[in-house]
Design an enzyme around this catalytic site. Sequence first.
Site, PDB file in Angstrom:
ATOM      1  N   LYS A 268      -2.278  36.916  16.656  1.00  0.00           N
ATOM      2  CA  LYS A 268      -2.752  35.327  16.473  1.00  0.00           C
ATOM      3  C   LYS A 268      -4.465  34.891  16.815  1.00  0.00           C
ATOM      4  CE  LYS A 268       1.544  32.942  17.050  1.00  0.00           C
ATOM      5  NZ  LYS A 268       1.113  32.348  15.329  1.00  0.00           N
ATOM      6  N   ARG A 342      12.029  34.375  11.604  1.00  0.00           N
ATOM      7  CA  ARG A 342      12.787  34.287  11.098  1.00  0.00           C
ATOM      8  C   ARG A 342      14.492  35.625  11.205  1.00  0.00           C
ATOM      9  NH1 ARG A 342       8.577  34.455   6.583  1.00  0.00           N
ATOM     10  NH2 ARG A 342       7.937  33.332   7.862  1.00  0.00           N
TER      11      ARG A 342
END
Length: 492
Positions: A268, A342
């Site tokens: 990030k 996920r």
Amino acid sequence: MVRPTLSTDSSSPSSIAADVLVVGVRPGTDGAPATVVSPTTGAVAALDGLDLAAIGATGSKDQLVRIPATGVEASSIALVGLGSGTDAAAVRAAAGSAVRQLPHASSIVLALPTDTDELVAAALEGAALGAYSFTRHKGTGTTGPQRGDQSITVLATSAPADAAVRPAIVADAAALVRDLVNTTAGDLGPSEVADVAASFAEDLPLTVEVLDETALAEQGFGGILGVGAGSVRPPRLVVVRYAPSTASKHLALVGKGITFDSGGLSLKPAASMLGMKTDMTGAATVLATTVAAARLGLDVKVTAWLCLAENMPSGSATRPGDVLTLKNGKTVEVTNTDAEGRLVLGDGLVAATLEQPDAVVDIATLTGAQVVALGDRTTGLMGTDALVAQLQAVAASVAEPIWPMPLPEELDARLASEVADMVNATVGNPAGGMLLAGKFLERFVEGDVPWAHLDIAGPSENKGGGYGWLGKGATGVMVRTLIALAEELQSK
């Protein structure tokens, strides 16, 4: 965790001693001035003839105007805005807002419209939620008033003897989530979260199983292992079970527990990495819900699956292009290591649904797309139609904003991989990102178990000014909805 002392009293508001007496104000309509709402236990004579406009009291939500006390036993009077609502949500928000804005008051009396048991409970719950304070990381440089133990009394003409029990337990559950999420990631890795979960089994009818990295490998939890591979703090799967012998229904809860999310090798940007200690909110929420079910003695089986990992870049980290095998044998080409939630949830959903519960709900700070679509306060909801409708109604009953989203079949094509059963993300194509994540998770629901997915990426943290009972920081969003869902399953 700061816990206020909650109680009810039928005394006149003018005769009960406290640091602050809180009285509700409602806005006027059609140009009329705001008005003081007389408490159910009697009017406050000292407020008769008070020029609300002159002191700026409009009755708007979250407004608190404090005035000197005359003619009452309290040391001061606070006028709190009720807004235009007259239901439990309005009373809960006003009580929480008042207590939140009175951190230095040692005793508070709430003289609000509480003429039903439901409104009494709402006032107690809002007050307990508003009394939250997080001070774990405060040091000797801290200045200004700090919240201590508070005594909070809700005035009501009548109330059940145990009126404060459920509100206190619900507020404690929200506070547990907020405490865990507000704690710095350096102090709270996967094993520390597991230790917190295990501590609740000492005093409550809970069993806690902790799967370490060896057990995860032996049992095929490739998603959790893959996400945690880059960290020196190994991943964990924690299973917390509340199973009363008389329960006929079973609710399974699966929570994303990324204790810090750097993005992995798909790193990030620096600004996006700030606040990523909050990426374990889902795991904290399912733990708190299960603890609350045990404390409330609900007649429903609740199992929480905390999928815990730290997503870090290193020489051992999962690479973009690597293929992971999840719990049900399906393979995933990892195209973006920052779409890691996920992957851990996929493992948790398989394990949870293999037990064939009556319903399974997963909850996660999953996608930035949720924030783009629904903002900072509304949770995204997906899943099977009946459970989605049930959760929407339950969330409305406790005034937690939620909105159902579709799971379009055409998104299945975007999950196709040339080397595995599916990809975890479509790099370069952000369209429908929240929905695509939901379609991915859908593939890990085994059998015909009713399933719902809650994306709380925005609502999990309040980054702005305070409102209602919430200050800045973790919100504990959806824990009240999930507790209410467990209660509803029990009643059926």
